[in-house]
Write a protein that holds these residues in place. Structure first.
Motif, PDB file in Angstrom:
ATOM      1  N   LYS A  62       0.829  -1.208   0.000  1.00  0.00           N
ATOM      2  CA  LYS A  62       0.000   0.000   0.000  1.00  0.00           C
ATOM      3  C   LYS A  62       0.865   1.262   0.000  1.00  0.00           C
ATOM      4  CE  LYS A  62      -3.924  -1.996   2.430  1.00  0.00           C
ATOM      5  NZ  LYS A  62      -4.699  -1.978   3.684  1.00  0.00           N
ATOM      6  N   HIS A  63       2.114   1.137   0.444  1.00  0.00           N
ATOM      7  CA  HIS A  63       3.021   2.298   0.505  1.00  0.00           C
ATOM      8  C   HIS A  63       3.660   2.485  -0.868  1.00  0.00           C
ATOM      9  CE1 HIS A  63       5.649   5.301   2.070  1.00  0.00           C
ATOM     10  NE2 HIS A  63       6.723   4.598   1.812  1.00  0.00           N
ATOM     11  N   THR A  64       3.161   3.466  -1.607  1.00  0.00           N
ATOM     12  CA  THR A  64       3.638   3.713  -2.970  1.00  0.00           C
ATOM     13  C   THR A  64       4.184   5.133  -3.103  1.00  0.00           C
ATOM     14  OG1 THR A  64       1.469   4.493  -3.703  1.00  0.00           O
ATOM     15  CG2 THR A  64       1.917   2.131  -3.935  1.00  0.00           C
ATOM     16  N   SER A  65       4.912   5.354  -4.170  1.00  0.00           N
ATOM     17  CA  SER A  65       5.450   6.676  -4.471  1.00  0.00           C
ATOM     18  C   SER A  65       5.760   6.764  -5.953  1.00  0.00           C
ATOM     19  CB  SER A  65       6.726   6.936  -3.669  1.00  0.00           C
ATOM     20  OG  SER A  65       7.305   8.160  -4.047  1.00  0.00           O
ATOM     21  N   GLN A  66       5.676   7.941  -6.483  1.00  0.00           N
ATOM     22  CA  GLN A  66       6.069   8.185  -7.872  1.00  0.00           C
ATOM     23  C   GLN A  66       7.577   8.411  -7.982  1.00  0.00           C
ATOM     24  OE1 GLN A  66       3.969   7.936 -10.553  1.00  0.00           O
ATOM     25  NE2 GLN A  66       2.544   7.203  -8.995  1.00  0.00           N
ATOM     26  N   LEU A  67       8.254   8.608  -6.849  1.00  0.00           N
ATOM     27  CA  LEU A  67       9.696   8.850  -6.845  1.00  0.00           C
ATOM     28  C   LEU A  67      10.454   7.532  -6.735  1.00  0.00           C
ATOM     29  CD1 LEU A  67       9.846  11.866  -4.361  1.00  0.00           C
ATOM     30  CD2 LEU A  67       9.937  11.934  -6.868  1.00  0.00           C
ATOM     31  N   ALA A  68      11.455   7.350  -7.575  1.00  0.00           N
ATOM     32  CA  ALA A  68      12.269   6.138  -7.531  1.00  0.00           C
ATOM     33  C   ALA A  68      12.962   6.025  -6.170  1.00  0.00           C
ATOM     34  CB  ALA A  68      13.309   6.161  -8.648  1.00  0.00           C
ATOM     35  N   GLY A  69      12.940   4.831  -5.606  1.00  0.00           N
ATOM     36  CA  GLY A  69      13.594   4.593  -4.324  1.00  0.00           C
ATOM     37  C   GLY A  69      12.715   4.885  -3.130  1.00  0.00           C
ATOM     38  N   PHE A  70      11.504   5.349  -3.357  1.00  0.00           N
ATOM     39  CA  PHE A  70      10.553   5.605  -2.293  1.00  0.00           C
ATOM     40  C   PHE A  70       9.399   4.630  -2.446  1.00  0.00           C
ATOM     41  CE2 PHE A  70      13.037   9.398  -2.603  1.00  0.00           C
ATOM     42  CZ  PHE A  70      13.219   9.780  -1.288  1.00  0.00           C
ATOM     43  N   GLY A  71       8.513   4.597  -1.482  1.00  0.00           N
ATOM     44  CA  GLY A  71       7.450   3.607  -1.500  1.00  0.00           C
ATOM     45  C   GLY A  71       8.002   2.294  -0.971  1.00  0.00           C
ATOM     46  N   TYR A  72       7.383   1.199  -1.360  1.00  0.00           N
ATOM     47  CA  TYR A  72       7.828  -0.139  -0.944  1.00  0.00           C
ATOM     48  C   TYR A  72       8.400  -0.846  -2.155  1.00  0.00           C
ATOM     49  CZ  TYR A  72       7.624  -5.044   0.366  1.00  0.00           C
ATOM     50  OH  TYR A  72       7.958  -6.363   0.613  1.00  0.00           O
ATOM     51  N   GLY A  73       9.514  -1.527  -1.984  1.00  0.00           N
ATOM     52  CA  GLY A  73      10.110  -2.288  -3.068  1.00  0.00           C
ATOM     53  C   GLY A  73      10.678  -3.594  -2.560  1.00  0.00           C
ATOM     54  N   ARG A  74      10.770  -4.573  -3.457  1.00  0.00           N
ATOM     55  CA  ARG A  74      11.319  -5.879  -3.073  1.00  0.00           C
ATOM     56  C   ARG A  74      11.676  -6.695  -4.311  1.00  0.00           C
ATOM     57  NH1 ARG A  74       7.203 -10.407  -2.461  1.00  0.00           N
ATOM     58  NH2 ARG A  74       5.514  -9.719  -3.792  1.00  0.00           N
ATOM     59  N   ASN A  75      12.402  -7.777  -4.054  1.00  0.00           N
ATOM     60  CA  ASN A  75      12.707  -8.818  -5.036  1.00  0.00           C
ATOM     61  C   ASN A  75      13.237  -8.289  -6.367  1.00  0.00           C
ATOM     62  OD1 ASN A  75      11.828 -10.653  -3.145  1.00  0.00           O
ATOM     63  ND2 ASN A  75       9.785 -10.817  -4.009  1.00  0.00           N
ATOM     64  N   PHE A  76      14.372  -7.639  -6.299  1.00  0.00           N
ATOM     65  CA  PHE A  76      15.020  -7.158  -7.508  1.00  0.00           C
ATOM     66  C   PHE A  76      15.839  -8.279  -8.120  1.00  0.00           C
ATOM     67  CE2 PHE A  76      14.423  -3.439  -4.837  1.00  0.00           C
ATOM     68  CZ  PHE A  76      13.789  -2.594  -5.723  1.00  0.00           C
ATOM     69  N   GLU A  77      15.987  -8.247  -9.426  1.00  0.00           N
ATOM     70  CA  GLU A  77      16.801  -9.243 -10.106  1.00  0.00           C
ATOM     71  C   GLU A  77      18.216  -9.194  -9.542  1.00  0.00           C
ATOM     72  OE1 GLU A  77      18.440 -10.190 -14.569  1.00  0.00           O
ATOM     73  OE2 GLU A  77      16.486  -9.234 -14.367  1.00  0.00           O
ATOM     74  N   GLY A  78      18.737 -10.311  -9.145  1.00  0.00           N
ATOM     75  CA  GLY A  78      20.066 -10.381  -8.556  1.00  0.00           C
ATOM     76  C   GLY A  78      20.068 -10.120  -7.056  1.00  0.00           C
TER      77      GLY A  78
END
Length: 113
Positions: A62-78
């Protein structure tokens, strides 16, 4: 082979920014030492971080953002095990943090902020 040690940054009013930037770009994290920090604060931060990252994925996304590196992120390649939260902030106001806490814990969590 010896385990690599994380860089340790001693925070002070001037002169820490370049060292911290290098540590984050090189290692992705660092050990921060700050004389003004109360003893035991690191334990509280780790406990609250565990509580935050243990929330259901439906809540975290639910925590989102239009700015890269903000909001919630997970499971990046590598880096499949990485998770992060970036809170858009204004150093003069507490409301972004309280809004984030309310989104994550609608019934309240006064310990987080």
């Amino acid at each position: 082979m010896a385990e690599p040690k994380l860089p340790t940054i001693k925070l002070k009013e001037n002169g820490s920014a370049d060292s911290l930037k290098w540590a984050l770009e090189s290692y992705g994290c660092a050990v921060i030492e700050y004389e003004e920090m109360s003893s035991g604060l690191d334990d509280v931060v780790f406990r609250l971080s565990e509580e935050l990252f243990a929330l259901p994925i439906e809540t975290k996304t639910k925590h989102t953002s239009q700015l890269a590196g903000f909001g919630y992120g997970r499971n990046f390649e590598g880096m499949p095990a990485i998770e992060y939260f970036g809170i858009e902030h204004d150093a003069t106001h507490l409301h972004p943090t309280t809004n984030f806490a309310t989104l994550m814990w609608p019934n309240g969590n006064h310990h987080f902020w």
